[in-house]
Design a protein around this motif. Structure first.
Motif, PDB file in Angstrom:
ATOM      1  N   UNK A 102      42.999  50.091  30.345  1.00 27.39           N
ATOM      2  CA  UNK A 102      42.905  50.337  31.781  1.00 27.39           C
ATOM      3  C   UNK A 102      41.514  50.014  32.314  1.00 27.39           C
ATOM      4  N   UNK A 103      40.490  50.352  31.535  1.00 33.77           N
ATOM      5  CA  UNK A 103      39.126  50.071  31.974  1.00 33.77           C
ATOM      6  C   UNK A 103      38.877  48.592  32.187  1.00 33.77           C
ATOM      7  N   UNK A 104      39.493  47.767  31.344  1.00 37.49           N
ATOM      8  CA  UNK A 104      39.358  46.318  31.518  1.00 37.49           C
ATOM      9  C   UNK A 104      40.044  45.889  32.813  1.00 37.49           C
ATOM     10  N   UNK A 105      41.222  46.445  33.062  1.00 38.78           N
ATOM     11  CA  UNK A 105      41.904  46.135  34.311  1.00 38.78           C
ATOM     12  C   UNK A 105      41.082  46.508  35.529  1.00 38.78           C
ATOM     13  N   UNK A 106      40.413  47.652  35.476  1.00 38.83           N
ATOM     14  CA  UNK A 106      39.580  48.093  36.596  1.00 38.83           C
ATOM     15  C   UNK A 106      38.439  47.107  36.849  1.00 38.83           C
ATOM     16  N   UNK A 107      37.889  46.553  35.778  1.00 41.07           N
ATOM     17  CA  UNK A 107      36.819  45.570  35.947  1.00 41.07           C
ATOM     18  C   UNK A 107      37.307  44.358  36.736  1.00 41.07           C
ATOM     19  N   UNK A 110      37.779  45.332  40.349  1.00 45.14           N
ATOM     20  CA  UNK A 110      36.506  45.425  41.051  1.00 45.14           C
ATOM     21  C   UNK A 110      35.975  44.053  41.445  1.00 45.14           C
ATOM     22  N   UNK A 111      36.468  43.008  40.785  1.00 40.58           N
ATOM     23  CA  UNK A 111      36.092  41.642  41.151  1.00 40.58           C
ATOM     24  C   UNK A 111      37.017  41.070  42.231  1.00 40.58           C
ATOM     25  N   UNK A 165      30.663  46.762  30.318  1.00 43.17           N
ATOM     26  CA  UNK A 165      30.668  47.546  31.556  1.00 43.17           C
ATOM     27  C   UNK A 165      31.823  48.531  31.571  1.00 43.17           C
ATOM     28  N   UNK A 166      32.973  48.099  31.058  1.00 46.61           N
ATOM     29  CA  UNK A 166      34.117  49.002  31.009  1.00 46.61           C
ATOM     30  C   UNK A 166      33.823  50.205  30.121  1.00 46.61           C
ATOM     31  N   UNK A 167      33.240  49.962  28.955  1.00 47.71           N
ATOM     32  CA  UNK A 167      32.883  51.071  28.065  1.00 47.71           C
ATOM     33  C   UNK A 167      31.897  52.015  28.725  1.00 47.71           C
TER      34      UNK A 167
END
Length: 392
Positions: A102-107, A110-111, A165-167
């Motif tokens: 999910x964190x990767x998806x959020x990155x 955000x773009x 950044x996701x981490x």
């Protein structure tokens, strides 16, 4: 050190795919996201240091197909778990493995990217919690997958930065960039030397043709590790702050010299001093290891590995009783040039540089001794070097 053969989907993943309904559509993306070893340069990536990682032949494999609904259906087949994530992604999930994706998806959100509905199945042969960075393989695989589907054309170093950044922001882990960078950018021909401050990297010629790398998994993970990573980051920052008061041009701890550290030793607490002393010396060991590997000197490289273990044990204090036992047991044997703990510490694997004709004997002797002492059957993984994340 041996290299890997071209990858194919593991049988258990292929069998799982066959069990799913075919009406949802074709599986359009298949990729391999490898784990990594780090030959030397441990716990210095978040201080902008030099590291020598390599991608390996153990990996997480991803298969994905589009969905018409705004959701991600995620299948973690090695965990026997599934999770459906609504799009757009609003926040963290209770399941940690879901948050890595999910964190990767959020990155990407955000773009300004619109995330498509997806069904994603993943699994492989990468042991979790053993220090070969299954979490980075999970992040890097999802980042690579979305980069392909969205045609965002991010470079591999840019993908590694996105994962970091996701981490840092979504998961709250103050990690460096080495794990994700190695998984995404590794070379099958040998390790790389990565400057974690500039992200410049170059291949290292591997002239050790008669030696192989053996991971021995202690099968332990101590609760002491909770929060210890963040503590080490903070301790290194204290040391850097003291050095910068005297030499402001020192932008990161790994750029400092022992002379600069000694000049401010009276202003530092003992713990921060020891952490910084280890970091500065470890950077020098990486430079020496490049020379040793390119010269084919197993003796010199082995001594450097042993010195790194001693530093991690005594100055950085991230080893544990079981790892120290495995390191001592291995280095006492003929055919083992050197060994050290690898990864975050407090459990996980030791990395052993072993002569190929002694591999079977070393493996048997160390595992027998470990079982007799701790009543634990450790796992052993001879590793081959492999290319970074790639489509199948």
């Amino acid at each position: 050190m041996k290299h890997s053969t071209p990858p194919t989907l593991p049988p258990h993943l292929t069998a799982y795919l066959a069990s799913l309904p075919v009406a949802s559509g074709a599986w359009t993306v298949r990729l391999r996201s490898p784990g990594r070893i780090n030959l030397i340069g441990e716990h210095v990536d978040y201080t902008g240091g030099l590291v020598m990682p390599a991608a390996i032949d153990k990996a997480i494999y991803f298969v994905a197909r589009p969905l018409s609904t705004p959701e991600w259906r995620l299948h973690a087949i090695d965990l026997c778990e599934q999770h459906t994530l609504s799009l757009p992604i609003e926040g963290p999930s209770p399941e940690l493995w879901v948050n890595y994706l999910a964190g990767i998806g959020v990155q990407y959100q955000d773009q300004g990217q619109f995330l498509p509905g997806l069904e994603v199945v993943f699994g492989g042969n990468l042991p979790s919690g053993s220090g070969v960075s299954s979490s980075a393989a999970l992040e890097g695989g999802m980042a690579f997958l979305l980069n392909e589907l969205l045609n965002t054309k991010l470079s591999r170093p840019e993908l590694a930065q996105l994962c970091q950044r996701s981490s840092n922001t979504f998961l709250g882990i103050p990690s460096g960039i080495m794990d994700q960078f190695a998984s995404l950018n590794g070379l099958a021909t040998g390790p790389i030397v990565l400057n974690c401050h500039t992200l410049e990297f170059e291949p290292v010629k591997n002239a050790l043709t008669d030696y192989t790398l053996l991971l021995i998994n202690s099968m332990v993970s101590h609760d002491l590790s909770d929060g210890a990573y963040a503590e080490r980051v903070a301790e290194c920052q204290r040391a850097l702050a003291a050095i910068q008061q005297r030499t402001p041009e020192t932008t990161h701890l790994s750029a400092a010299t022992l002379e600069e550290l000694e000049a401010v030793s009276g202003q530092l607490d003992e713990v921060a001093y020891r952490r910084a002393h280890y970091v500065i010396e470890e950077n020098e060991r990486v430079r020496s290891a490049v020379t040793a590997l390119e010269a084919g000197s197993s003796h010199k490289l082995g001594r450097l590995l042993n010195a790194t273990h001693a530093g991690l044990r005594d100055e950085y204090e991230v080893s544990c009783e079981e790892l120290d036992f495995l390191q001592r047991a291995a280095t006492a044997l003929d055919g083992v040039a050197g060994a050290r703990m690898m990864g975050g510490g407090f459990g996980g694997c030791t990395l052993n540089l072993v002569r190929e004709d002694r591999l079977a004997d070393v493996l048997q002797t160390v595992t027998d001794a470990y079982r007799a002492t701790y009543a634990i059957d450790c796992e052993c993984y001879p590793v081959r070097l492999a290319a970074g994340t790639s489509l199948i």
